[in-house]
Design an enzyme around this catalytic site. Structure first.
Site, short mmCIF file in Angstrom:
data_model
loop_
_atom_site.label_atom_id
_atom_site.label_comp_id
_atom_site.label_asym_id
_atom_site.label_seq_id
_atom_site.Cartn_x
_atom_site.Cartn_y
_atom_site.Cartn_z
N SER A 15 0.86 -1.18 0.00
CA SER A 15 0.00 0.00 0.00
C SER A 15 0.89 1.23 0.00
CB SER A 15 -0.89 0.00 1.25
OG SER A 15 -0.07 0.26 2.38
N LYS A 16 0.24 2.39 0.00
CA LYS A 16 0.98 3.65 -0.06
C LYS A 16 2.00 3.77 1.07
CE LYS A 16 -2.18 6.64 -2.52
NZ LYS A 16 -3.48 7.20 -2.26
N ARG A 17 1.68 3.11 2.18
CA ARG A 17 2.59 3.10 3.32
C ARG A 17 4.00 2.65 2.92
NH1 ARG A 17 2.80 -0.57 6.92
NH2 ARG A 17 1.41 -1.96 5.81
N GLY A 77 5.54 3.34 0.29
CA GLY A 77 6.20 4.26 -0.65
C GLY A 77 5.51 4.22 -1.99
#
Ligand code: GLU
Length: 506
Positions: free
Chosen positions: A255-257, A259
């Site tokens: 996920s965006k977590r 990067g």
């Protein structure tokens, strides 16, 4: 295109956001499968979620897919025998088949309100049960239901799930079976008249003659409902291939977590499309009998088989992607790389659109000098810092240089070199030739008796601010030439550098 092979696959994104690596891999595997089989690749836009779908995302998706080097034979932008390819343009088709299911009693009208259904779900949750529809409207008299609907009552259409296990074959997961106990009678058409994903996907896949449904395994649990729909509508069930989840380095779903995850992110980082497609192909697929990792799209097309797709999750390894990118950067012809690299210098304010020819030529040399040292093109402006942002004071205090600067013989080298440069006429004119530079270095060597890296490292610190970097033969002409050009940021000549260094060092 379609002449010999009947293989027809589709990539069916929902235009609700940017194209992410998971979906891009799905698109790529569909494409590889179609191209290898000489079949047909279809792009279908699944925009029945009216609130979240936006045309701008459709345009961005198409641009990202094209950037990756993918193409399709049928789609909203290219047409084809089964137009339209955008679900919001097909609502009449969905209504027609939903009514057919209703008339054949394979579906039924459901009058339950959203609040009632919500309560049911909460109760199931509290009792640790799967949220299965209670079947309250299952047994209503169909004629009576139709009268109620005609009188204006809101009703959704549900499909009757057969009272037997639902089985299907998945190329990646093998034989899959779901007990009907865990599959609710799905709503296919909401009371608002908007159809539901599980239903439209079946109607479209069947009408568009899709032979293989290749998609992410988040849809595996939707498949029994879809299989029940194919059966209810009397359509052949396609082959399925559900691709494994992509995880981040911590083994959590990517996920965006973690990067960068969207194709646009990677493009902005200066990852080349060849590197990204090569990398995506290796996410859950491996060629037979080998550890080979570098593949052109043509080679991938030749090697690819769904049978070699693994059901276990794939971990996204950024370092490996960067390693591949470095390979493709080194392989890329200058004519392709230079315009791409330029955009990063433009964004960093180091380059402008209005440079004259000689400044432009000079910039291209800078790019060629630096490119072998990066694994992403967005690292280029920072790698060019020694050219544009020479800072003698910072060079003297940098922790990286401390060891070299502390050596007993370093001071002698520093002062002999600066004195010679400052006294050299060609250096004063910003016209120091690499041969003359070499001569000066040799003179310093003879005078101080220092040689090897103890000689070169201090000289490098004076010229570039750092003890490592490109060869002087390439570097000196770049600095000298650059110092005469009108650039957004003045480039100091070797002389100006020696002058600034002597001042800071005094
Ligand atoms: N629109 C769905 C998605 O983006 C497609 C799923 C499918 O391929 O069936 O997840």
């Amino acid at each position: 295109m379609t002449s010999e092979s009947k293989v027809r696959v589709r990539f069916a994104p929902s235009p609700t956001g940017h194209l992410h690596v998971g979906n891009a891999r799905t698109a790529l595997f569909n494409w590889l499968f179609a191209r290898k089989a000489g079949g047909t690749m279809i792009l279908r836009i699944e925009d029945t979620d009216l609130e979240r779908s936006q045309t701008k995302y459709e345009d961005l998706l198409i641009a990202d897919l094209k950037w990756l080097g993918l193409d399709w034979d049928e789609g909203p932008d290219v047409g084809g025998p089964y137009v339209p390819y955008r679900q919001s343009d097909r609502l009449d088709v969905y209504r027609e088949y939903a009514e057919k299911l209703l008339n054949e009693r394979k579906g039924y009208l459901c009058f339950c309100t959203e609040e009632e259904l919500q309560k049911e779900r909460e109760r199931a949750h509290a009792e640790h049960r799967q949220p299965i529809y209670s079947g309250k409207c299952w047994n209503l008299d169909p004629e009576e239901s139709k009268r109620r609907r005609a009188a204006g009552e809101h009703a959704a259409i549900r499909l009757r799930i057969p009272e037997r296990p639902i089985r299907f074959h998945d190329i990646v997961h093998g034989e899959v079976e779901f007990s009907n106990e865990v599959v609710s009678d799905p709503i296919i058409l909401r009371s608002s008249g908007i159809p539901v994903y599980n239903y439209v996907v079946v109607v479209d896949d069947a009408l568009m003659k899709i032979t293989h449904v290749i998609r992410g395994d988040d849809h595996l649990s939707n498949t029994p409902k879809q299989v029940a729909l194919y059966e209810a509508l009397g359509w052949p069930v396609p082959e399925f291939a559900h691709l494994s989840t992509i995880l981040g380095s911590d083994r959590e779903r990517l996920s965006k977590r973690h990067g960068a995850t969207s194709i646009a992110n990677f493009r902005e980082m200066g990852v080349l499309p060849e590197a990204l497609t090569n990398y995506l192909a290796l996410l859950g697929w491996a060629p037979s009998g080998g550890t080979r990792e570098i593949f052109t799209p043509a080679e991938l097309t030749k090697e690819f088989t769904l049978e070699r797709v693994t059901p276990s999750p794939a971990v996204f390894d950024m370092e490996k992607l960067y390693w591949l990118n470095r390979h493709y950067i080194k392989e890329a012809p200058a004519a392709k790389l230079i315009p791409l690299a330029r955009s990063f210098f433009l964004n960093a304010g180091l380059l402008s659109d209005s440079l004259n020819i000689s400044a432009n030529d000079w910039f291209d040399k800078v790019i060629q000098l630096l490119v072998p040292s990066v694994d992403r093109l967005d690292q280029l402006p920072e790698r060019a810092a020694f050219i544009f942002n020479y800072d003698a004071q910072a060079a003297l205090t940098a922790s990286d240089n401390a060891e070299v600067l502390a050596l007993p013989q370093t001071n002698a080298v520093l002062s002999a070199f600066t004195t010679k440069i400052l006294g050299d006429e060609s250096a004063q004119a910003g016209k120091l030739a690499p041969e003359r530079f070499k001569q000066i270095v040799n003179e310093v060597k003879a005078e101080t008796g220092v040689k090897g890296k103890e000689l070169f490292h201090p000289i490098r610190i004076i010229v570039t601010g750092s003890h490592s970097g490109p060869e002087f033969d390439k570097l000196v002409p770049i600095l000298e030439e650059g110092s005469h050009l009108a650039l957004p940021k003045h480039v100091l000549s070797v002389f100006e550098r020696a002058q600034a260094f002597a001042k800071a060092h005094a």
